[in-house]
Scaffold this active site. Sequence first.
Site, PDB file in Angstrom:
ATOM      1  N   PRO A  88       0.821  -1.224   0.000  1.00  0.00           N
ATOM      2  CA  PRO A  88       0.000   0.000   0.000  1.00  0.00           C
ATOM      3  C   PRO A  88       0.852   1.269   0.000  1.00  0.00           C
ATOM      4  CG  PRO A  88      -0.698  -1.509   1.758  1.00  0.00           C
ATOM      5  CD  PRO A  88       0.554  -2.066   1.177  1.00  0.00           C
ATOM      6  N   GLU A 115       2.262  -7.489   8.403  1.00  0.00           N
ATOM      7  CA  GLU A 115       2.527  -6.045   8.350  1.00  0.00           C
ATOM      8  C   GLU A 115       3.583  -5.705   7.301  1.00  0.00           C
ATOM      9  OE1 GLU A 115       0.419  -4.112  10.087  1.00  0.00           O
ATOM     10  OE2 GLU A 115      -0.405  -6.073  10.607  1.00  0.00           O
ATOM     11  N   ARG A 153      -1.839  -7.836 -20.941  1.00  0.00           N
ATOM     12  CA  ARG A 153      -2.680  -7.340 -22.036  1.00  0.00           C
ATOM     13  C   ARG A 153      -1.891  -6.525 -23.055  1.00  0.00           C
ATOM     14  NH1 ARG A 153      -6.167  -3.977 -21.420  1.00  0.00           N
ATOM     15  NH2 ARG A 153      -7.982  -4.738 -22.547  1.00  0.00           N
ATOM     16  N   ASP A 168      -7.212   0.618 -26.178  1.00  0.00           N
ATOM     17  CA  ASP A 168      -8.175   0.853 -25.099  1.00  0.00           C
ATOM     18  C   ASP A 168      -8.344   2.344 -24.863  1.00  0.00           C
ATOM     19  OD1 ASP A 168      -8.450  -1.802 -24.815  1.00  0.00           O
ATOM     20  OD2 ASP A 168      -7.288  -1.969 -22.967  1.00  0.00           O
TER      21      ASP A 168
HETATM   22  C1  4G0 Z   1       2.953  -4.648   2.759  1.00  0.00           C
HETATM   23  C2  4G0 Z   1      -0.596  -4.389  -1.531  1.00  0.00           C
HETATM   24  C3  4G0 Z   1       2.151  -5.596   2.130  1.00  0.00           C
HETATM   25  C4  4G0 Z   1       2.493  -3.932   3.841  1.00  0.00           C
HETATM   26  C5  4G0 Z   1      -0.413  -5.313  -0.520  1.00  0.00           C
HETATM   27  C6  4G0 Z   1       0.400  -5.115   3.706  1.00  0.00           C
HETATM   28  C7  4G0 Z   1      -2.638  -3.716  -0.503  1.00  0.00           C
HETATM   29  C8  4G0 Z   1      -1.724  -3.569  -1.525  1.00  0.00           C
HETATM   30  C9  4G0 Z   1       0.867  -5.831   2.625  1.00  0.00           C
HETATM   31  C10 4G0 Z   1       1.207  -4.149   4.320  1.00  0.00           C
HETATM   32  C11 4G0 Z   1      -1.349  -5.397   0.490  1.00  0.00           C
HETATM   33  C12 4G0 Z   1      -1.957  -2.562  -2.591  1.00  0.00           C
HETATM   34  C13 4G0 Z   1       1.480  -2.339   5.978  1.00  0.00           C
HETATM   35  C14 4G0 Z   1      -0.565  -3.713   6.003  1.00  0.00           C
HETATM   36  C15 4G0 Z   1      -0.001  -6.832   1.971  1.00  0.00           C
HETATM   37  N1  4G0 Z   1      -2.453  -4.613   0.471  1.00  0.00           N
HETATM   38  N2  4G0 Z   1      -2.813  -1.576  -2.360  1.00  0.00           N
HETATM   39  N3  4G0 Z   1      -1.246  -6.254   1.554  1.00  0.00           N
HETATM   40  N4  4G0 Z   1       0.720  -3.397   5.422  1.00  0.00           N
HETATM   41  O1  4G0 Z   1      -1.338  -2.632  -3.650  1.00  0.00           O
END
Ligand code: 4G0
Length: 252
Positions: A88, A115, A153, A168
């Site tokens: 994220p 985490e 794609r 697209d």
């Molecule tokens: C790293 C990607 C990986 C840290 C992975 C969670 C959403 C995405 C993950 C966390 C993911 C995205 C800090 C909770 C695994 N979630 N938006 N989960 N934390 O690309």
Amino acid sequence: MRFDILTLFPNMFSSPLQESILGKAIERGLIQIQTVNIRDFALDKHKVVDDTPYGGGQGMVMKVEPIARAIESVKSQNPSAWTIYLTPQGKPFDQDSARKLSSQPHLVLLCGRYEGVDERVKDLFIDEEISIGDYVLTGGELAAMVLIDAVSRFIPGVLGSDRSAEEDSFFNSLLEYPQYTRPFNFRGSGIPEVLLSGNHSAISLWRRKEALRRTSSRRPDLLTKANLSEEDKKLLEEILKQEKREKAGHGF
Ligand code: 4G0
């Protein structure tokens, strides 16, 4: 193009990537997808891959050694493979990122759980951190699948010989126009008359206007980036006037 996925849950990838278009692309040798189970690279008796965070706090962190060994085993076959961590905290993924990544011959995708991974994994082994959107998943696996799908794609032949992701409309920065197929009448709901007219220039004009209408109402941010012609501007004016009439209560 080759994808190597580093994950604690390799089974998640079998069915989603082997159905339909991506399955065909694998059969035809256009893409190659391999999973690597990070747990196989844990050396201790219990194959531990996570641990509590230094400094305290909630949750678990993925340990550096098993991931380091897994990445090294993949990169020993191809040292120039581009290595991505799905998180994220990464750079937001979009159609342009997908197109650029499709020129890489070999991507390595690291899927985190809990985490996330020990920060030293990123410092020492990761070329790029990518996020597929502003939400948290239970793991990076679904994000990796989204990336593989969007990138694949763009590989010539994946969508068939007569179609390419370059066509697209997202690529041309407008949302798509509405599509209809048979039946003509579904439970009293018909289709726009112009689509039956056989008048191809009228159909093109209608589609362009509907694409502009949708983009203007749902994604006005895209309109500012779009390359609008004089005719587009005229159509947008018509749309805005129409919207005003509807707001005033004279429309439908
Ligand atoms: C790293 C990607 C990986 C840290 C992975 C969670 C959403 C995405 C993950 C966390 C993911 C995205 C800090 C909770 C695994 N979630 N938006 N989960 N934390 O690309």
